[in-house]
Write a protein that holds these residues in place. Structure first.
Motif, short mmCIF file in Angstrom:
data_model
loop_
_atom_site.label_atom_id
_atom_site.label_comp_id
_atom_site.label_asym_id
_atom_site.label_seq_id
_atom_site.Cartn_x
_atom_site.Cartn_y
_atom_site.Cartn_z
N GLY A 39 1.06 -0.71 -0.12
CA GLY A 39 0.04 0.01 -0.08
C GLY A 39 0.35 1.11 0.08
N GLU A 40 1.78 0.81 1.11
CA GLU A 40 2.80 2.43 0.48
C GLU A 40 3.33 2.94 -0.30
OE1 GLU A 40 7.24 3.39 3.20
OE2 GLU A 40 6.18 2.14 3.34
N PHE A 41 3.60 1.37 -1.27
CA PHE A 41 4.24 1.79 -2.30
C PHE A 41 3.33 2.54 -3.55
CE2 PHE A 41 6.96 -1.73 -0.75
CZ PHE A 41 8.40 -0.94 -1.20
N LEU A 42 2.40 2.19 -3.75
CA LEU A 42 1.06 2.52 -4.52
C LEU A 42 0.33 3.75 -4.48
CD1 LEU A 42 -1.17 -0.71 -4.58
CD2 LEU A 42 0.37 0.13 -6.93
N ARG A 43 0.64 3.89 -2.38
CA ARG A 43 0.20 5.39 -2.57
C ARG A 43 1.65 5.97 -2.84
NH1 ARG A 43 -0.60 4.33 2.63
NH2 ARG A 43 0.57 4.53 3.01
N ASN A 44 2.52 5.96 -3.50
CA ASN A 44 3.53 6.88 -2.98
C ASN A 44 3.56 7.28 -5.15
OD1 ASN A 44 5.08 7.26 -1.12
ND2 ASN A 44 6.50 5.41 -0.91
N ILE A 45 3.10 5.76 -5.35
CA ILE A 45 3.32 6.14 -6.85
C ILE A 45 1.95 7.30 -7.39
CG2 ILE A 45 2.83 4.25 -9.06
CD1 ILE A 45 4.13 2.87 -7.43
N ARG A 46 0.93 6.99 -6.33
CA ARG A 46 0.48 7.39 -6.82
C ARG A 46 -0.05 9.17 -6.65
NH1 ARG A 46 -4.68 7.63 -2.31
NH2 ARG A 46 -3.75 9.23 -1.89
N GLU A 47 0.41 9.14 -5.46
CA GLU A 47 0.74 11.34 -5.05
C GLU A 47 2.21 11.68 -5.58
OE1 GLU A 47 1.91 10.44 -1.35
OE2 GLU A 47 -0.29 10.48 -0.27
N ASN A 48 2.86 10.50 -6.13
CA ASN A 48 4.02 11.08 -6.93
C ASN A 48 4.35 11.39 -8.04
OD1 ASN A 48 5.45 11.40 -4.32
ND2 ASN A 48 6.09 10.01 -4.15
N LYS A 49 3.07 10.66 -8.73
CA LYS A 49 3.38 10.29 -10.53
C LYS A 49 1.86 10.75 -10.63
CE LYS A 49 6.72 7.04 -10.89
NZ LYS A 49 7.50 5.51 -10.61
N VAL A 50 1.06 9.70 -10.39
CA VAL A 50 -0.09 9.64 -11.23
C VAL A 50 -0.99 11.38 -10.59
CG1 VAL A 50 -2.85 9.21 -10.52
CG2 VAL A 50 -1.11 7.50 -11.36
N GLU A 51 -0.81 11.81 -9.48
CA GLU A 51 -1.52 12.54 -9.25
C GLU A 51 -0.91 14.48 -9.91
OE1 GLU A 51 -1.69 13.39 -4.93
OE2 GLU A 51 -2.97 11.38 -4.74
N LYS A 52 -0.16 13.84 -10.12
CA LYS A 52 0.86 15.04 -10.88
C LYS A 52 0.79 15.32 -12.40
CE LYS A 52 4.09 15.31 -6.97
NZ LYS A 52 5.11 15.27 -6.86
N ILE A 53 0.43 13.95 -12.98
CA ILE A 53 0.27 13.74 -14.16
C ILE A 53 -0.09 15.28 -15.18
CG2 ILE A 53 -1.37 13.18 -16.24
CD1 ILE A 53 -1.20 10.05 -14.75
N PRO A 54 -0.79 16.06 -14.50
CA PRO A 54 -1.86 17.40 -15.16
C PRO A 54 -0.28 17.99 -15.90
CG PRO A 54 -3.19 16.88 -13.93
CD PRO A 54 -2.31 16.12 -13.75
N ASP A 55 0.16 18.71 -14.32
CA ASP A 55 1.11 19.33 -14.32
C ASP A 55 2.38 19.31 -15.17
OD1 ASP A 55 2.39 21.83 -13.28
OD2 ASP A 55 3.95 20.37 -12.28
N ARG A 56 2.66 17.64 -15.36
CA ARG A 56 4.01 16.06 -16.16
C ARG A 56 3.39 16.94 -17.33
NH1 ARG A 56 3.83 11.18 -13.23
NH2 ARG A 56 5.89 10.47 -14.41
#
Length: 421
Positions: A39-56
């Motif tokens: 869950g920690e790895f998935l949460r990091n992926i979501r917060e650091n990658k997926v949630e920032k997709i629009p800006d990226r």
């Protein structure tokens, strides 16, 4: 595998995570370790990658558009931008975009492995580049569908497709948003060509699926022969090596039934090609380097304290003062000294690898003013981790050297030299 395990495996949704992330999430050993919570790895992926997709994506569009306006992707740079660029101290003129574009379109996607293999008819009808571009387009569309999930209606998806179609096929930035009659007429003509492509793709896909069973069986048999021969020779089973042998060995036609005699002959041919590689190339040297990189990567993953991220940070910035390292834990000094092979426990069986093959070095012995840099070997390990490449990727150094960038070739050269391999 039991029926329950089959069911559990089917319920795992593959969102194209890095291999090390998927191992941590699906491995029973990792799951039994409370500090390695999936869950920690998935949460990091979501917060650091997926949630920032629009800006990226917005930053990516801006970067590419700025480069395009400077004619960066053309053979001749003649915009006024280059009048302000000092070309004397940089290798601007020797930089080529084509190898990077080729890698982008031709790399092996996990999505491809779930598609039926192509028939010989399909391969003869379409050029390899056309097939690769179509596969890339399918992967792109598949990813957009995963991102949008149920938030876009079918009509919305068609609108998105129209935008991609117009933006990709129209020439020049002025035509990005069609507004005059000529542009609209050009687009209509392109639609007719697109319909022809769709019909051709549907026909070839149908022909391929008719023989999927035998194709998949024979492809599996080929891969099994290659893997066994490579493993028996003491080499790493890697995608570049498998690809090379599939191209070099004369296998029987995919759509014909393979006899035991043919399979035996194919195995001998594979063994012969592997022997030639060992005798006539530097694959043994690269294999030793692969083993060293693999050992270091496994050890980094097993360490607590984000050792991988610390190494990546040092690699990316080519030297960082210890106070500037992005790490909130209490054992930074321990991690750094272990990576450098200079800790009091470095001679233990677990960390002994880094005494002879350190990943980093300290430019000053005083901790309060110390700056750390990666060794040549550490730079290579950092690149493999940061680019999310398997260690077997290094086989390209002897098999497909043209597919590596000049920086990657230099990086591997220096690591081989530093380790005296």
């Amino acid at each position: 595998m039991t029926e329950k395990e089959d069911s559990d495996q089917e319920n795992i949704r593959d969102y194209h995570l890095a291999p090390k992330q998927k191992d941590r999430i699906t491995s029973k050993d990792e799951l039994s370790d409370a500090s390695a919570s999936p869950g920690e790895f998935l949460r990091n992926i979501r917060e650091n990658k997926v949630e920032k997709i629009p800006d990226r994506i917005d930053r990516l569009f801006t970067d590419v558009r700025l480069l395009a306006e400077a004619d960066f992707f053309t053979e001749e740079w003649d915009t006024e931008v280059w009048e302000q660029v000092d070309l004397s101290k940089e290798d601007w003129e020797s930089w080529e975009w084509e190898p990077y574009l080729k890698e982008l379109f031709e790399q092996e996607y996990e999505f491809d492995s779930r598609r039926p293999s192509q028939s010989d008819i399909q391969k003869e009808t379409e050029s390899p580049q056309s097939i690769e571009l179509t596969n890339f387009g399918i992967e792109l569309g598949h990813t957009l569908r995963l991102l949008s999930d149920s938030y876009l209606s079918e009509d919305d998806r068609f609108d998105l497709l129209v935008g991609i179609f117009v933006g990709l096929l129209q020439q020049g930035p002025d035509a990005r948003y069609p507004g005059d009659e000529d542009v609209l007429e050009d687009t209509s003509g392109l639609v007719d060509k697109f319909e022809e492509k769709v019909r051709a793709w549907a026909l070839m896909d149908s022909l391929s699926r008719q023989s999927t069973g035998s194709l998949q069986t024979n492809m599996s048999m080929r891969s099994s022969i290659i893997r066994n021969c490579v493993d028996s020779a003491g080499l790493t089973v890697s995608s570049p090596l498998i690809k090379y042998l599939l191209e070099e060995v004369e296998f029987s036609p995919l759509e014909s039934e393979q006899t035991d005699r043919e399979r035996t002959q194919e195995q001998r041919e594979v063994e012969s090609h592997v022997e030639e590689l060992v005798e006539n190339t530097d694959i043994d040297r690269v294999e030793e380097l692969i083993e060293a990189v693999s050992d270091s990567m496994k050890l980094l993953v097993s360490m607590q304290g984000d050792a991988e991220d610390i190494l990546s940070e040092l690699y990316l910035y080519d030297g960082v003062h210890h106070r500037e390292i992005n790490y909130e834990g209490k054992n930074l000094q321990v991690i750094l000294s272990l990576l450098a092979g200079e800790h009091e426990h470095s001679d233990s069986e677990r960390y002994r690898e880094w005494i002879q093959k350190p990943l980093i070095r300290q430019t000053s012995k005083e901790w309060q003013s110390s700056e750390w840099k990666t060794t040549k070997f550490g730079t290579l390990v950092g690149h493999v981790i940061d680019a999310e490449k398997p260690p077997g990727w290094l086989h390209k150094y002897v098999l497909e050297k043209d597919d590596l960038t000049s920086d990657e070739v230099k990086m591997i050269d220096q690591a081989l030299s530093e380790l005296v391999i």
